[in-house]
Design a protein around this motif. Structure first.
Motif, PDB file in Angstrom:
ATOM      1  N   GLU A 267       0.814  -1.208   0.000  1.00  0.00           N
ATOM      2  CA  GLU A 267       0.000   0.000   0.000  1.00  0.00           C
ATOM      3  C   GLU A 267       0.855   1.268   0.000  1.00  0.00           C
ATOM      4  O   GLU A 267       0.325   2.362  -0.097  1.00  0.00           O
ATOM      5  CB  GLU A 267      -0.924   0.001   1.220  1.00  0.00           C
ATOM      6  CG  GLU A 267      -1.913  -1.162   1.224  1.00  0.00           C
ATOM      7  CD  GLU A 267      -2.789  -1.160   2.453  1.00  0.00           C
ATOM      8  OE1 GLU A 267      -2.564  -0.281   3.327  1.00  0.00           O
ATOM      9  OE2 GLU A 267      -3.682  -2.018   2.554  1.00  0.00           O
ATOM     10  N   LEU A 268       2.167   1.089   0.137  1.00  0.00           N
ATOM     11  CA  LEU A 268       3.058   2.250   0.190  1.00  0.00           C
ATOM     12  C   LEU A 268       3.973   2.290  -1.017  1.00  0.00           C
ATOM     13  O   LEU A 268       5.012   2.953  -0.992  1.00  0.00           O
ATOM     14  CB  LEU A 268       3.906   2.184   1.474  1.00  0.00           C
ATOM     15  CG  LEU A 268       3.130   2.056   2.785  1.00  0.00           C
ATOM     16  CD1 LEU A 268       4.071   1.738   3.933  1.00  0.00           C
ATOM     17  CD2 LEU A 268       2.355   3.335   3.081  1.00  0.00           C
ATOM     18  N   ALA A 269       3.589   1.566  -2.076  1.00  0.00           N
ATOM     19  CA  ALA A 269       4.474   1.438  -3.241  1.00  0.00           C
ATOM     20  C   ALA A 269       4.759   2.783  -3.900  1.00  0.00           C
ATOM     21  O   ALA A 269       5.854   3.007  -4.417  1.00  0.00           O
ATOM     22  CB  ALA A 269       3.861   0.471  -4.247  1.00  0.00           C
ATOM     23  N   THR A 270       3.793   3.698  -3.890  1.00  0.00           N
ATOM     24  CA  THR A 270       4.004   5.000  -4.522  1.00  0.00           C
ATOM     25  C   THR A 270       4.744   5.964  -3.609  1.00  0.00           C
ATOM     26  O   THR A 270       5.523   6.788  -4.080  1.00  0.00           O
ATOM     27  CB  THR A 270       2.657   5.602  -4.923  1.00  0.00           C
ATOM     28  OG1 THR A 270       1.809   5.683  -3.755  1.00  0.00           O
ATOM     29  CG2 THR A 270       1.972   4.741  -5.972  1.00  0.00           C
ATOM     30  N   ARG A 271       4.524   5.841  -2.317  1.00  0.00           N
ATOM     31  CA  ARG A 271       5.159   6.769  -1.375  1.00  0.00           C
ATOM     32  C   ARG A 271       6.563   6.320  -1.003  1.00  0.00           C
ATOM     33  O   ARG A 271       7.471   7.156  -0.903  1.00  0.00           O
ATOM     34  CB  ARG A 271       4.312   6.900  -0.119  1.00  0.00           C
ATOM     35  CG  ARG A 271       4.878   7.877   0.903  1.00  0.00           C
ATOM     36  CD  ARG A 271       3.919   8.110   2.042  1.00  0.00           C
ATOM     37  NE  ARG A 271       4.442   9.103   2.985  1.00  0.00           N
ATOM     38  CZ  ARG A 271       3.799   9.514   4.059  1.00  0.00           C
ATOM     39  NH1 ARG A 271       2.595   9.013   4.336  1.00  0.00           N
ATOM     40  NH2 ARG A 271       4.339  10.414   4.866  1.00  0.00           N
ATOM     41  N   ALA A 272       6.744   5.033  -0.775  1.00  0.00           N
ATOM     42  CA  ALA A 272       8.056   4.511  -0.377  1.00  0.00           C
ATOM     43  C   ALA A 272       8.308   3.200  -1.111  1.00  0.00           C
ATOM     44  O   ALA A 272       8.190   2.124  -0.525  1.00  0.00           O
ATOM     45  CB  ALA A 272       8.121   4.320   1.139  1.00  0.00           C
ATOM     46  N   PRO A 273       8.642   3.244  -2.401  1.00  0.00           N
ATOM     47  CA  PRO A 273       8.827   2.001  -3.175  1.00  0.00           C
ATOM     48  C   PRO A 273       9.968   1.136  -2.667  1.00  0.00           C
ATOM     49  O   PRO A 273       9.972  -0.070  -2.885  1.00  0.00           O
ATOM     50  CB  PRO A 273       9.104   2.519  -4.593  1.00  0.00           C
ATOM     51  CG  PRO A 273       9.598   3.915  -4.411  1.00  0.00           C
ATOM     52  CD  PRO A 273       8.879   4.449  -3.215  1.00  0.00           C
ATOM     53  N   ALA A 274      10.936   1.733  -1.978  1.00  0.00           N
ATOM     54  CA  ALA A 274      12.067   0.948  -1.485  1.00  0.00           C
ATOM     55  C   ALA A 274      11.622  -0.113  -0.483  1.00  0.00           C
ATOM     56  O   ALA A 274      12.272  -1.155  -0.351  1.00  0.00           O
ATOM     57  CB  ALA A 274      13.112   1.864  -0.853  1.00  0.00           C
ATOM     58  N   LEU A 275      10.526   0.122   0.225  1.00  0.00           N
ATOM     59  CA  LEU A 275      10.048  -0.853   1.201  1.00  0.00           C
ATOM     60  C   LEU A 275       9.612  -2.150   0.534  1.00  0.00           C
ATOM     61  O   LEU A 275       9.617  -3.210   1.167  1.00  0.00           O
ATOM     62  CB  LEU A 275       8.878  -0.265   2.008  1.00  0.00           C
ATOM     63  CG  LEU A 275       9.210   0.953   2.871  1.00  0.00           C
ATOM     64  CD1 LEU A 275       7.967   1.418   3.625  1.00  0.00           C
ATOM     65  CD2 LEU A 275      10.337   0.638   3.844  1.00  0.00           C
ATOM     66  N   ALA A 276       9.222  -2.078  -0.731  1.00  0.00           N
ATOM     67  CA  ALA A 276       8.879  -3.285  -1.485  1.00  0.00           C
ATOM     68  C   ALA A 276      10.064  -3.809  -2.292  1.00  0.00           C
ATOM     69  O   ALA A 276      10.173  -5.015  -2.522  1.00  0.00           O
ATOM     70  CB  ALA A 276       7.697  -3.000  -2.412  1.00  0.00           C
ATOM     71  N   ILE A 277      10.942  -2.902  -2.700  1.00  0.00           N
ATOM     72  CA  ILE A 277      12.080  -3.312  -3.536  1.00  0.00           C
ATOM     73  C   ILE A 277      13.043  -4.183  -2.755  1.00  0.00           C
ATOM     74  O   ILE A 277      13.499  -5.222  -3.257  1.00  0.00           O
ATOM     75  CB  ILE A 277      12.792  -2.071  -4.099  1.00  0.00           C
ATOM     76  CG1 ILE A 277      11.894  -1.359  -5.114  1.00  0.00           C
ATOM     77  CG2 ILE A 277      14.122  -2.457  -4.743  1.00  0.00           C
ATOM     78  CD1 ILE A 277      12.467  -0.053  -5.624  1.00  0.00           C
TER      79      ILE A 277
END
Length: 308
Positions: A267-277
């Motif tokens: 749910e934070l892919a646009t705000r903080a993509p590094a958390l998914a990367i």
């Protein structure tokens, strides 16, 4: 006598053929180094956490989405927790699930394959048709259904069913009971070849029991496909655990795993993509490393393999 001694010493100093073959596979060697580094970092997570002076479970809402610095090497997440240290703790869980589930599946598959290959007849037919039936089942939907079952309704005590580690034990058990089919078929095929050899016939003529023959004479000669299949399945198990955790049916917070870290980050892919990367990259690298290592072990353990 003096001319034989140097030759004997030289022969003893030569590395085994297995290592000679494995060294030819650069991908396998690089993968082994990567896995050693990842595993070592995961095991040293408490030490690294202490040295960095951070707490992987401490929520700091005033330090959300912090950029990487000397303390938080990969920044912080939506709760202000250190991403790097959480990745290390998540690696401990994901690697543990992969290793234990793969070993459990290997034990089940080896047992079934040995009995089917050695005894043959109706037992072989029943066990192999059961194996084919498990293979025919749609794996991911089956795992989702089994993972969604409420453990308390199965008669398991509430204290165990609702404990933090219950989700971990359940994932390991579920994957182990459906992931043994490849090992079973490989061990059966190898057992069919080994059981007709002279040393097995000699053991039978001497009155050795079936269990003794399978454990002492057949199993050591079919261990190569077991090692290869188990190594390859570890990566698959880690991927399945990540998928189930991503769907909310795997390892449950507050226990971190690479899969549920992806779930929190979607749910934070646009705000903080590094958390998914970061967790996605670690999963990808680990799974690929296990696959390359398994391929290298297959070539090294197969006496018929021909390498350039």
């Amino acid at each position: 006598m003096s001319s034989i001694a140097p030759l004997t010493g030289a022969a003893q100093s030569e590395p085994p053929l297995f290592w000679l073959r494995l060294r030819r596979s650069r991908a396998a060697l690089v993968s082994a180094v990567i896995l050693i580094i990842i595993t070592s970092l995961a095991l040293l997570a408490p030490v690294i956490e202490f040295l960095l002076g951070v707490d992987a479970t401490r929520v700091d809402l005033f330090n959300q989405y912090a950029a990487p610095d000397s303390t938080h090497w990969l920044g912080t997440d939506e709760a202000g927790r250190d991403v790097f240290v959480r990745l290390l703790y998540g690696g401990r869980i994901s690697l543990l699930v992969g290793l234990v589930a793969a070993l459990g599946a290997a034990v089940i598959g080896t047992t079934i394959g040995l009995f089917a290959g050695y005894h043959g007849g109706w037992l072989d037919t029943v066990l192999m048709r059961t194996t084919d039936g498990v293979i025919a089942l749609p794996l991911l939907p089956l795992l989702i259904v089994l993972a969604a079952i409420d453990l308390s309704k199965l008669g398991i005590p509430e204290a165990i069913a609702n404990s933090e580690m219950a989700s971990l034990y359940r994932i390991v058990f579920i994957i182990a009971i459906v992931g043994w089919t490849t090992v079973a078929r490989l061990v059966r095929a190898a057992t069919l070849s080994v059981r007709t050899r002279e040393f097995v016939r000699a053991a039978e003529a001497m009155g050795a029991s079936s269990a003794k023959i399978m454990l002492r004479h057949i199993l050591p000669n079919v261990v190569s496909p077991i090692i290869v299949a188990t190594t390859l399945s570890i990566g698959v198990v880690i991927l399945l655990e990540s998928v189930l955790s991503f769907l909310g049916l795997g390892i449950q917070p507050p226990i971190p795993s690479w899969g549920n870290m992806l779930t929190n980050a979607q749910e934070l892919a646009t705000r903080a993509p590094a958390l998914a990367i970061w967790p996605g990259t670690v999963i990808f690298v680990t799974v690929m490393a296990f696959n390359f290592l398994g391929d290298g072990l297959q070539d090294a353990l197969d006496p018929r393999s021909v390498r350039r």
